[in-house]
Design an enzyme around this catalytic site. Structure first.
Site, PDB file in Angstrom:
ATOM      1  N   ARG A 119       0.798  -1.233   0.000  1.00  0.00           N
ATOM      2  CA  ARG A 119       0.000   0.000   0.000  1.00  0.00           C
ATOM      3  C   ARG A 119       0.828   1.278   0.000  1.00  0.00           C
ATOM      4  NH1 ARG A 119      -2.788  -3.897   3.056  1.00  0.00           N
ATOM      5  NH2 ARG A 119      -4.624  -4.560   1.886  1.00  0.00           N
TER       6      ARG A 119
ATOM      7  N   GLY B  79      -0.993 -11.396   8.519  1.00  0.00           N
ATOM      8  CA  GLY B  79      -0.849 -12.837   8.698  1.00  0.00           C
ATOM      9  C   GLY B  79      -1.751 -13.491   9.714  1.00  0.00           C
TER      10      GLY B  79
ATOM     11  N   ASP C 190     -14.071 -12.880  11.401  1.00  0.00           N
ATOM     12  CA  ASP C 190     -13.004 -12.099  10.769  1.00  0.00           C
ATOM     13  C   ASP C 190     -13.370 -10.622  10.672  1.00  0.00           C
ATOM     14  OD1 ASP C 190     -10.637 -11.482   9.539  1.00  0.00           O
ATOM     15  OD2 ASP C 190     -11.199 -12.257   7.576  1.00  0.00           O
TER      16      ASP C 190
ATOM     17  N   ASP D  86     -12.071  -7.781  11.374  1.00  0.00           N
ATOM     18  CA  ASP D  86     -10.921  -6.921  11.649  1.00  0.00           C
ATOM     19  C   ASP D  86     -11.369  -5.497  11.963  1.00  0.00           C
ATOM     20  OD1 ASP D  86      -9.511  -9.119  10.787  1.00  0.00           O
ATOM     21  OD2 ASP D  86      -8.165  -7.993   9.502  1.00  0.00           O
TER      22      ASP D  86
ATOM     23  N   TRP E  88     -12.291  -2.895  -2.530  1.00  0.00           N
ATOM     24  CA  TRP E  88     -12.449  -1.707  -1.698  1.00  0.00           C
ATOM     25  C   TRP E  88     -11.549  -0.618  -2.257  1.00  0.00           C
ATOM     26  CZ3 TRP E  88     -16.228  -1.417   1.749  1.00  0.00           C
ATOM     27  CH2 TRP E  88     -16.767  -2.610   2.254  1.00  0.00           C
TER      28      TRP E  88
END
Length: 577
Positions: free
Chosen positions: A199, A259, A370, A372, A509
């Site tokens: 990124r 990870g 998940d 996040d 996204w």
């Protein structure tokens, strides 16, 4: 005999068998593939880099992988390609100026989010709601990687951006290449690191800082891309990956790791910019005897997850670093991890000098889907319900929009920003979600893409996903649709929205950029780059990229002229009036 051996070593016949159908018998290109004779991209690669490229290919651009060829054949092909294009380190760049730098300028874009607050709001206002319709494409810079998620940095007329294990420095006015650094992708990785996701970089004085796919931190020379130093970010071998753009705080480089979906012990770390020496490390998963360990009531969470793969934000007044964390591991099998599982799915407020934890807030205790919290932690100072407050704004993957007092983590607002949130019906007075069904929707309401708050409209802008595959069926959002949304930060109400056409494909996204010109720029996930009115959401300008968009835009000035840049597919696109 020597001539015969050399012919085998270079092997034009092997090239004709494997490559000529696309690149031509004479290697000068066809409609299916580019010419390889005197090709500057080949000239810039080492033999090891070329061999890695042949092994892995570039399927997104139509280049197959040759990983089934014997090593001797791969070596032969590499040597033949190099014989077509003798190495010349400065191919195509000899007449370009040497890169220099000075103190930061008002029109530069110097960090991942343009500023340390993670608020992608720019004070530039040459491009406005009145003239944005005249925005035109200035240049295109192509790469070999189709899924760019990079945010370029702009300083002194130079753009610095990334692709898989690559850093480019290009002229901001023409898109011409100044220098590039690259190394082969690392074998044996998993997740986004295996895909090559990266990124962006960080800048400080004469250095460019970059994280490789296998979680090494590199310092490159800003003038020519030479490697100055390299350190592994992790102290032990786990499934660590690197996708993050580093953040500079004072003379330290702050980084995180990916990870958690494969099992790691996550951390945020600071390294000395001059030498790469470790300054501090803050683990996101506590072990026995450490604060927070009581929230892991099963086995010791040696691989508890808690990735830190999104760039955080920093408040220079209080010296506080705000960093979001990812899911626990295993994310769906919770039999071995009873409890809240701190500090996963959280915001960590850290002392930037020491890494000490000042406070934390966990958005989704004991996550099963998940969820996040690696969405931007945006810092703004604004009059909030009649009082000037120091705020942290965050649209979470769990479907709630949060306003926190960033001085102490107090929850000021927590409200769903989706039409359907059924895993929890509210956030209680103690800040904990009132859970109805931990497996309920959503699991991906927002994601890593950039967000922005405008001090003029007091609206918060981001991409949201309405999707729920559970029961009851028949909802309009059943198969998924993305929306550009503007949220009133005092009420949490949706002020306006722009529906994105087409299916909600995975990993598309994009991100938003708000400017003082009254605009919000954003990539349309299924193809296109748009500018809308901050106040109403009315689309004022559209550029059809015709590729899936995965990257956020930036804006900067050179010689007093404002530019807007975004990555689309394999290309970097630059626009100006």
């Amino acid at each position: 005999m020597i001539v015969f051996a050399l012919a085998l070593f270079l092997s034009p016949e092997l090239f004709r068998q494997q490559c000529a159908s696309c690149h031509g018998d004479d290697a000068r290109g066809t409609a299916k593939g580019p010419g390889l004779v005197a090709n500057p991209h080949i000239a810039a690669q080492s033999a090891e880099q070329l061999q890695s490229f042949l092994q892995h290919g570039n399927p997104g651009a139509g280049m197959p992988a040759f990983n089934d060829l014997p090593p001797a054949d791969l070596t032969s092909l590499v040597n033949y390609l190099r014989s077509l294009t003798p190495a010349t380190p400065s191919v195509g760049t000899a007449k370009l100026p040497k890169i220099s730098w000075r103190a930061p300028q008002p029109g530069d874009w110097l960090t991942y989010n343009g500023n340390l607050s993670a608020n992608r709001y720019s004070e530039l206002q040459q491009i406005t709601t009145a003239n944005v319709a005249n925005l035109k494409l200035q240049w295109i810079f192509p790469t070999h990687y189709f899924g760019l998620e990079t945010t370029p940095l702009a300083a002194d007329g130079v753009l610095y951006f990334t692709a898989p294990n690559q850093v480019f420095a290009i002229d901001a006015l023409s898109g011409a290449l100044l220098w590039t650094y690259s190394r082969p992708q690392t074998a044996g990785l998993t997740g986004d690191a295996k895909l090559g996701t990266n990124r962006g970089v960080a800048l400080l004085n004469d250095k460019v800082f970059f994280v490789t796919d296998n979680a090494h931190l590199l310092a490159l020379s800003r003038s020519n891309g030479d490697l100055l130093w390299e350190v592994p970010m992790a102290e032990e071998r786990q499934e660590y990956g690197g996708t993050i753009a580093p953040l500079i705080v004072d003379d330290n480089v702050i980084v995180g790791v990916a990870g958690a979906d494969e099992g790691i012990r996550g951390f945020v770390a600071a390294f000395k910019a001059g030498t790469g020496a470790l300054v501090w490390r803050r683990w996101t998963i506590p072990l026995h005897g450490e604060k927070g360990a009581e929230t892991w009531q099963g086995d010791e969470p040696l691989l508890g997850g808690g990735s830190t793969w999104l760039t955080g934000s920093f408040d220079p007044i209080t010296g506080t670093l705000y960093w979001p964390t990812g899911n626990p591991f295993p994310d769906s099998d919770d039999r071995g991890r009873p409890g809240d599982n701190l500090y996963t799915d959280s915001i960590l407020a850290l002392d930037a000098k020491t890494g000490e934890l000042k406070w934390h807030y966990q958005f989704t205790p004991h996550d099963l889907l998940d969820r996040d919290a690696t969405e931007p932690p945006v810092l703004v100072d604004a009059t909030y319900r009649g009082t000037l407050r120091h705020l942290l704004l965050h649209a979470d993957r769990n479907g709630f929009f949060y306003v926190l007092d960033r001085t102490n983590g107090e929850i000021l607002l927590a409200k769903p920003f989706l039409r359907r949130v059924d895993w929890a019906n509210s956030i209680g007075p103690d800040g904990r979600p009132v859970v109805i069904d931990p497996n309920g929707c959503p699991s991906d309401a927002a994601n890593w893409s950039s967000t922005a708050f405008s001090p003029f409209t007091h609206l918060y802008y981001f991409l949201a996903l309405e999707e729920c595959l559970g029961k009851p069926v028949g909802y309009p959002d059943q198969t998924g649709q993305r929306f550009l949304r503007a949220i009133n930060i005092e009420t949490g109400e949706i002020a306006w929205e722009v529906a994105q056409p087409g299916p909600a494909r995975a990993k598309t996204w994009t991100g938003v950029l708000a400017t003082a010109g009254g605009l919000v720029f954003y990539g349309k996930p299924n193809g296109g780059f748009d500018a809308v009115d901050q106040r109403t959401g009315e689309t004022l300008w559209h550029f059809p990229t015709n590729v899936r968009m995965k990257a956020p835009p930036i804006t900067f000035t050179v010689n007093g002229k404002q530019y807007v840049v975004v990555a689309g597919g394999p290309n970097l696109l630059c626009f100006a009036l």
